[in-house]
Design a protein around this motif. Structure first.
Motif, short mmCIF file in Angstrom:
data_model
loop_
_atom_site.label_atom_id
_atom_site.label_comp_id
_atom_site.label_asym_id
_atom_site.label_seq_id
_atom_site.Cartn_x
_atom_site.Cartn_y
_atom_site.Cartn_z
N ASN A 1 46.93 30.65 -76.93
CA ASN A 1 46.98 31.68 -77.95
C ASN A 1 48.01 32.72 -77.51
N GLU B 1 35.92 42.02 -76.59
CA GLU B 1 36.44 42.73 -77.76
C GLU B 1 36.31 41.91 -79.05
N PHE C 1 38.91 39.18 -73.92
CA PHE C 1 38.97 38.83 -75.34
C PHE C 1 37.55 38.70 -75.91
N GLU C 2 36.67 38.07 -75.15
CA GLU C 2 35.28 37.91 -75.62
C GLU C 2 34.61 39.28 -75.79
N LYS D 1 37.70 39.11 -79.78
CA LYS D 1 38.97 38.53 -80.22
C LYS D 1 38.92 37.01 -80.09
N GLU D 2 39.60 36.31 -80.97
CA GLU D 2 39.71 34.85 -80.92
C GLU D 2 40.87 34.48 -80.00
N ASN E 1 36.14 47.11 -71.65
CA ASN E 1 37.06 46.54 -72.63
C ASN E 1 38.44 46.43 -71.99
N ASN F 1 40.32 35.79 -70.85
CA ASN F 1 39.29 35.22 -71.72
C ASN F 1 38.04 36.09 -71.79
N ALA G 1 48.58 35.83 -78.31
CA ALA G 1 48.09 37.18 -77.99
C ALA G 1 47.38 37.18 -76.64
N ALA G 2 46.60 36.11 -76.36
CA ALA G 2 45.90 36.02 -75.08
C ALA G 2 46.89 35.89 -73.94
#
Length: 514
Positions: free
Chosen positions: A348, A339, A336-337, A341-342, A269, A333, A350-351
């Motif tokens: 984005n 966890e 994010f996947e 997350k979008e 993570n 990316n 946050a990304a």
């Protein structure tokens, strides 16, 4: 020197024979490839434990890449000679006196280039050409000057067979600089790569527009933020190879790169990536680079024996090393996947912020790692956003937004990029294909450059959407040469093969046109 297995010896012999039989390699390319294969039989470096499982594994498992520098580095990766000193004084080793006119100046430079090594076996830096040639402009007529400079540039394209060869011009207007751009716009050759050091306080709009018009014809010059580089390096900086900021009279011992997407795939993570996997890989790569540098300085004999060092065209204490990375977007990316997350990097907040946090960790590590032979940069490496290689599949260069995912509006893309260029004194950059209609409004491109540099973007490249010469990642190729090679015909430049790989694996022909 450690022993190797006969299995490895025989594998290398097979590769050498395949090279000899290749129908698409020129003789010079075959010789270079065979030399690299011979080097691969050596084991002389004091390698850190754990490196093998990060470096010498299947491509989708790699976390470190050493960019084909060889097992026993015979010279620094990037060498940046002081060509102005050479033109002032000549060279005893090359038996050349100081040139007296433009004819002699270009002849001397072309001879000198043949004796400047690098990882590609061609010079990665050809000099600040406008300043080098300007003192000789009055020795010939304007018509002769253009003919000489055009022949000089064509000679480079046909003999320096690698578009990592890089020259600089700017920031001030010169007659030589104008002729160089006129000639390049007419030649439309891939070599040399050229940067304009741009500073809106020193570079007139009229001169900058000429550079934009040239870039839209032949993908060069690119534009370097002169104020930013000067603040970091002082006056004696150069842009070499792709877009690498380095010290004049020095260079870089080595460039290795973190494959951030590979590290993310091995992480459970975000916390595991930040706290465990990334620090572990960075430590091993830094110690691997230390071992390469130690061999170059202490054992190779390069700095004791090469005429470049003996005659003062380079100085060992002006060298550094480049701590590279690729795939910041991929890592974000993937994490994010993992966890759930979008959002995607560059589109984005946050990304993108996670990307900033990762860069802060890498920057902090680099600032706390010390190498005794990087005196010029206070014992630290310089961070470098590496442009990618032909073999890269699903690996995004440096900190760029993946091709096909660029924000709809250019300003949104530039705002993302502005968060990352500050980390990379030794090079980062972004590339923008420009719609043909812009030919009638080059001021549009200049406005992009001005606004971007005010926001601390470091390096920008442009080319026309229908140009034959295009920028692949940090180097140039011709579309027409890519087509020839793809059909099985031999081509002049080594980098065409890299460009063909990048066009198939990296989708570089699918960038969003602006």
């Amino acid at each position: 020197m450690r022993d190797i297995t006969m299995e490895r010896v025989n594998e290398t012999r097979t590769q050498i024979l395949d090279t000899i039989k290749s129908p698409v390699l020129t003789h010079e390319q075959k010789v270079t490839n065979m030399a690299n294969l011979a080097d691969s039989l050596l084991e002389v470096l004091d390698l850190p434990e754990g490196l093998d499982e990060l470096l010498n594994v299947e491509e989708d498992e790699k976390c470190i890449c050493d960019l084909f520098e060889g097992h026993a580095p015979v010279r620094p990766r990037y060498i940046v000679p002081d060509y102005a000193k050479f033109l002032r004084e000549g060279s005893e080793f090359l038996q050349l006196p100081a040139p007296k006119d433009l004819y002699e100046a270009v002849d001397s430079l072309l001879i000198f280039y043949k004796h400047v090594p690098s990882v590609t076996n061609y010079p990665v830096y050809l000099g600040q050409l406008d300043e080098l040639l300007e003192p000789y402009m009055d020795t010939v007529s304007e018509k002769e000057a253009k003919k000489i400079i055009k022949m000089f540039l064509r000679h480079i394209d046909r003999t320096v067979l690698d578009s990592f060869a890089h020259a600089d011009i700017g920031p001030k207007d010169t007659r030589a600089g104008r002729i160089i751009m006129e000639a390049e716009g007419e030649l439309e050759d891939a070599v040399p790569n050229i940067s304009m050091k741009y500073d809106e306080d020193l570079t007139s709009d009229e001169y900058a527009i000429k550079a934009v018009e040239c870039a839209l014809k032949c993908a060069k010059p690119s534009f370097a933020n002169h104020k930013m580089f000067k603040k970091e390096f002082g006056d004696d900086y150069v842009l070499a190879s792709c877009y690498n900021g380095l010290a004049l009279g020095g260079g870089s011992y080595t460039l290795c790169r973190l494959i951030l997407g590979g590290i993310a795939r091995k992480s459970e993570n975000i916390a595991d990536f930040k706290e465990n996997k990334l620090p572990y890989v960075m430590d091993i790569m830094a110690r691997y680079m230390d071992a390469r540098i130690r061999f170059e300085v202490e054992e190779s004999g390069f700095f004791e024996n090469n005429f470049l060092a003996k005659e003062g065209f380079i100085h060992r204490d002006r060298f550094t090393a480049m701590f590279g990375l690729v795939g910041l977007a991929d890592a974000v990316n993937i994490l994010f996947e993992k966890e759930g997350k979008e959002g995607r990097f560059g589109n984005n907040d946050a990304a993108t912020q996670l990307g900033v946090e990762i860069m802060d960790i890498i920057n902090d590590f680099n600032n706390n790692h010390h190498n005794e032979y990087c005196e010029y940069t206070d014992g630290h490496f310089l961070l470098h956003a590496q442009v990618g290689i032909a073999e890269d599949i699903n690996i995004t260069p440096g900190t760029r937004i993946p091709i096909g995912e660029e924000p709809q509006e250019l300003i949104d893309q530039l705002n993302v990029l502005s968060k990352f260029h500050k980390y990379f004194p030794s090079g980062t950059g972004d590339i923008f294909p420009i719609d043909m209609t812009v030919h009638r409004n080059p001021e549009y491109v200049l406005d992009i450059i001005k606004g971007s540099f005010r926001k601390d973007l470091r390096y920008l490249s442009f080319y026309s959407s229908d140009s034959d010469v295009i920028r692949v990642t940090g180097y140039l190729v011709k579309r027409s040469e890519l087509e020839k090679l793809d059909k099985g015909s031999a081509v002049l430049q080594d980098t065409t093969a890299l460009g063909l790989g990048a066009s198939k694996n990296g989708h570089i022909l699918e960038r969003k046109v602006r």
